[in-house]
Scaffold this motif. Structure first.
Motif, mmCIF file in Angstrom:
data_model
loop_
_atom_site.group_PDB
_atom_site.id
_atom_site.type_symbol
_atom_site.label_atom_id
_atom_site.label_comp_id
_atom_site.label_asym_id
_atom_site.label_seq_id
_atom_site.Cartn_x
_atom_site.Cartn_y
_atom_site.Cartn_z
ATOM 1 N N ARG A 183 0.827 -1.215 0.000
ATOM 2 C CA ARG A 183 0.000 0.000 0.000
ATOM 3 C C ARG A 183 0.857 1.259 0.000
ATOM 4 O O ARG A 183 0.561 2.219 -0.715
ATOM 5 N N ASP A 184 1.925 1.254 0.806
ATOM 6 C CA ASP A 184 2.804 2.427 0.851
ATOM 7 C C ASP A 184 3.412 2.712 -0.513
ATOM 8 O O ASP A 184 3.512 3.868 -0.938
ATOM 9 N N ALA A 185 3.842 1.637 -1.208
ATOM 10 C CA ALA A 185 4.454 1.825 -2.530
ATOM 11 C C ALA A 185 3.434 2.339 -3.538
ATOM 12 O O ALA A 185 3.747 3.184 -4.392
ATOM 13 N N ALA A 186 2.197 1.856 -3.460
ATOM 14 C CA ALA A 186 1.160 2.334 -4.370
ATOM 15 C C ALA A 186 0.875 3.811 -4.133
ATOM 16 O O ALA A 186 0.713 4.591 -5.087
ATOM 17 N N VAL A 187 0.816 4.211 -2.864
ATOM 18 C CA VAL A 187 0.592 5.621 -2.539
ATOM 19 C C VAL A 187 1.773 6.463 -3.009
ATOM 20 O O VAL A 187 1.599 7.574 -3.538
ATOM 21 N N ARG A 188 2.978 5.933 -2.856
ATOM 22 C CA ARG A 188 4.169 6.655 -3.325
ATOM 23 C C ARG A 188 4.123 6.840 -4.841
ATOM 24 O O ARG A 188 4.475 7.901 -5.371
ATOM 25 N N ALA A 189 3.654 5.814 -5.545
ATOM 26 C CA ALA A 189 3.515 5.927 -6.999
ATOM 27 C C ALA A 189 2.534 7.038 -7.363
ATOM 28 O O ALA A 189 2.769 7.814 -8.304
ATOM 29 N N LEU A 190 1.456 7.139 -6.620
ATOM 30 C CA LEU A 190 0.471 8.188 -6.880
ATOM 31 C C LEU A 190 1.053 9.582 -6.645
ATOM 32 O O LEU A 190 0.784 10.514 -7.412
ATOM 33 N N ARG A 191 1.842 9.729 -5.603
ATOM 34 C CA ARG A 191 2.437 11.035 -5.316
ATOM 35 C C ARG A 191 3.418 11.445 -6.409
ATOM 36 O O ARG A 191 3.433 12.604 -6.847
ATOM 37 N N HIS A 192 4.233 10.472 -6.853
ATOM 38 C CA HIS A 192 5.160 10.778 -7.953
ATOM 39 C C HIS A 192 4.385 11.119 -9.231
ATOM 40 O O HIS A 192 4.779 12.024 -9.981
ATOM 41 N N ALA A 193 3.317 10.366 -9.481
ATOM 42 C CA ALA A 193 2.524 10.626 -10.675
ATOM 43 C C ALA A 193 1.902 12.019 -10.618
ATOM 44 O O ALA A 193 1.844 12.736 -11.637
ATOM 45 N N ARG A 194 1.439 12.414 -9.442
ATOM 46 C CA ARG A 194 0.866 13.755 -9.304
ATOM 47 C C ARG A 194 1.914 14.829 -9.582
ATOM 48 O O ARG A 194 1.621 15.832 -10.263
ATOM 49 N N ALA A 195 3.121 14.614 -9.067
ATOM 50 C CA ALA A 195 4.197 15.588 -9.309
ATOM 51 C C ALA A 195 4.499 15.697 -10.798
ATOM 52 O O ALA A 195 4.729 16.796 -11.322
ATOM 53 N N ALA A 196 4.486 14.556 -11.506
ATOM 54 C CA ALA A 196 4.735 14.583 -12.951
ATOM 55 C C ALA A 196 3.621 15.324 -13.675
ATOM 56 O O ALA A 196 3.867 16.098 -14.603
ATOM 57 N N HIS A 197 2.385 15.079 -13.263
ATOM 58 C CA HIS A 197 1.243 15.760 -13.864
ATOM 59 C C HIS A 197 1.350 17.277 -13.679
ATOM 60 O O HIS A 197 1.103 18.054 -14.621
ATOM 61 N N GLU A 198 1.735 17.692 -12.476
ATOM 62 C CA GLU A 198 1.858 19.122 -12.201
ATOM 63 C C GLU A 198 3.033 19.748 -12.941
ATOM 64 O O GLU A 198 3.011 20.946 -13.271
ATOM 65 N N ALA A 199 4.070 18.932 -13.223
ATOM 66 C CA ALA A 199 5.228 19.450 -13.955
ATOM 67 C C ALA A 199 4.910 19.672 -15.424
ATOM 68 O O ALA A 199 5.579 20.467 -16.097
ATOM 69 N N GLY A 200 3.908 18.966 -15.913
ATOM 70 C CA GLY A 200 3.507 19.156 -17.304
ATOM 71 C C GLY A 200 3.754 17.926 -18.155
ATOM 72 O O GLY A 200 4.901 17.464 -18.267
ATOM 73 N N LEU A 201 2.682 17.381 -18.713
ATOM 74 C CA LEU A 201 2.763 16.197 -19.557
ATOM 75 C C LEU A 201 2.014 16.459 -20.858
ATOM 76 O O LEU A 201 1.056 17.241 -20.883
ATOM 77 N N ALA A 202 2.441 15.799 -21.909
ATOM 78 C CA ALA A 202 1.729 15.869 -23.176
ATOM 79 C C ALA A 202 0.638 14.790 -23.202
ATOM 80 O O ALA A 202 0.351 14.151 -22.184
ATOM 81 N N PHE A 203 0.063 14.548 -24.380
ATOM 82 C CA PHE A 203 -1.119 13.685 -24.464
ATOM 83 C C PHE A 203 -0.863 12.280 -23.897
ATOM 84 O O PHE A 203 -1.567 11.815 -22.996
#
Length: 372
Positions: A310-330
């Motif tokens: 569960r901790d690793a899954a939550v960590r993946a979500l936090r990293h994914a959110r940071a990537a989304h906020e940094a800017g992603l294409a399609f």
């Protein structure tokens, strides 16, 4: 091929073969014990002169792949008995010949279908009838003894399967699910490395390997059916229901995690080929998903609280959110969405109720906003 390469390949082959033998050891012992007991009962206790049908029926009954094994074993016992009984009855009355063989097969298959048998029962009924109708001698010494031998052999096989040497259902399920976990973990890790290095070919290779994992998923499903069956009919393993429940509850979510991960990796291939921006946090998110898979494998096997998964899954979500906020294409945004979906699947596989899993995803991954 040089000598070193030959030794390496030979060593791998030998190790694989030894591993297969070890994995089948209990099945092999089951068949051997059942065959010997079947001969002993028919020959020594019942006094049949050549009770070869008894050990044959025992081995054929046990030579069944996992997945509803007990039900199929009963069908094979019934098929053998029906075919042999019809063969003996008809040949004694109408003699032996081409049309008699056809009649035996016709009646055996019709009866097997009438009683609702599967392909296993139909095949066994027809083949056993043919064997009796074509090869075996007509003699009063043998009247109906072959039918009894078939029932004895099949019955002993069922006793060995359920009571004397039952397979451990938990071990069988864990052995079947491990290749699925490994394929999912390695596919995600390989895709993350390919994303980090901009290697589209490596990402495509990871995707191809993950597609092959569908066979592991099917094997896992079959092992769950067999495990639940064994835990029900084998007194030695009645206490395994609770431990199996964790795998049963996780099964559908693991299937979704595999399929969502394949979509994720397919979009990673597109990201690389299209030269889209790749924030480092997105690579970390995919690696964290792989870590969640690996931890879930270990924690389910140890019957431990899946906190690391569960901790690793939550960590993946936090990293994914940071990537989304940094800017992603399609394609990057699709990867972000699939990361959320796969993390949700893995959280559900750890036993979290749907509402709790979705709350954890919103808290760690944020709400999806339109891409910039």
């Amino acid at each position: 091929m040089d000598a070193a390469e030959l030794r390496r390949r030979t060593g791998v082959t030998l190790r694989d073969r030894v591993r297969r033998v070890r994995a089948s050891a209990i099945l092999t012992v089951q068949a051997a014990v059942a065959a010997g007991l079947a001969w002993y009962v028919s020959h020594d206790l019942l006094g049949h002169v050549q009770p070869f049908f008894a050990p044959i029926a025992a081995v054929v009954t046990l030579a069944i792949s996992v997945g509803q094994r007990m039900r199929r074993a009963f069908e094979i016992v019934a098929g053998n008995a029906v075919g042999i009984l019809l063969g003996e009855l008809l040949i004694l009355v109408i003699g032996r010949g081409a049309w008699q063989v056809s009649l035996v097969v016709l009646l055996a298959i019709s009866l097997a279908i009438f009683i609702g048998g599967s392909a296993s029962l139909v095949t066994q009924a027809a083949s056993s009838g043919i064997l009796v109708a074509t090869l075996l001698p007509l003699s009063e010494d043998y009247y109906f003894s072959r039918f009894v031998d078939a029932v004895v052999g099949g019955g002993i096989a069922l006793v060995v399967m359920a009571l004397l040497l039952p397979l451990n259902p938990l071990t069988e399920v864990q052995r079947a699910v491990r290749p699925l976990f490994q394929a999912l973990e390695s596919g995600l890790n390989d895709a993350a490395e390919a994303l980090a290095h901009g290697d589209a070919a490596a990402a495509q290779e990871a995707l191809d390997h993950m597609r092959e994992a569908e066979s592991h998923l099917r094997a896992f499903g079959e092992s769950l059916k067999a495990g639940k069956e064994l835990a029900t009919v084998a007194p030695l393993h009645w206490g395994k229901h609770g431990l199996l429940a964790a795998y049963v509850d996780a099964a559908d979510h693991l299937a979704r995690a595999l399929r969502n991960s394949r979509v994720l990796v397919r979009r990673i291939v597109s990201m690389i080929r299209d030269g889209e921006p790749v924030p480092a946090s997105l690579v970390e998110a995919v690696h964290a998903l792989a870590q969640s898979v690996s931890s879930l494998d270990r924690e389910l096997a140890a019957a431990a609280d899946p906190e690391h998964s569960r901790d690793a899954a939550v960590r993946a979500l936090r990293h994914a959110r940071a990537a989304h906020e940094a800017g992603l294409a399609f394609s990057g945004e699709v990867v972000f969405a699939q990361l959320r979906s796969t993390a949700t699947d893995l959280l559900r596989a750890t036993g979290l109720p749907r509402e709790d899993a979705e709350r954890a995803v919103r808290r760690a991954g944020g709400r999806i906003t339109p891409p910039r």
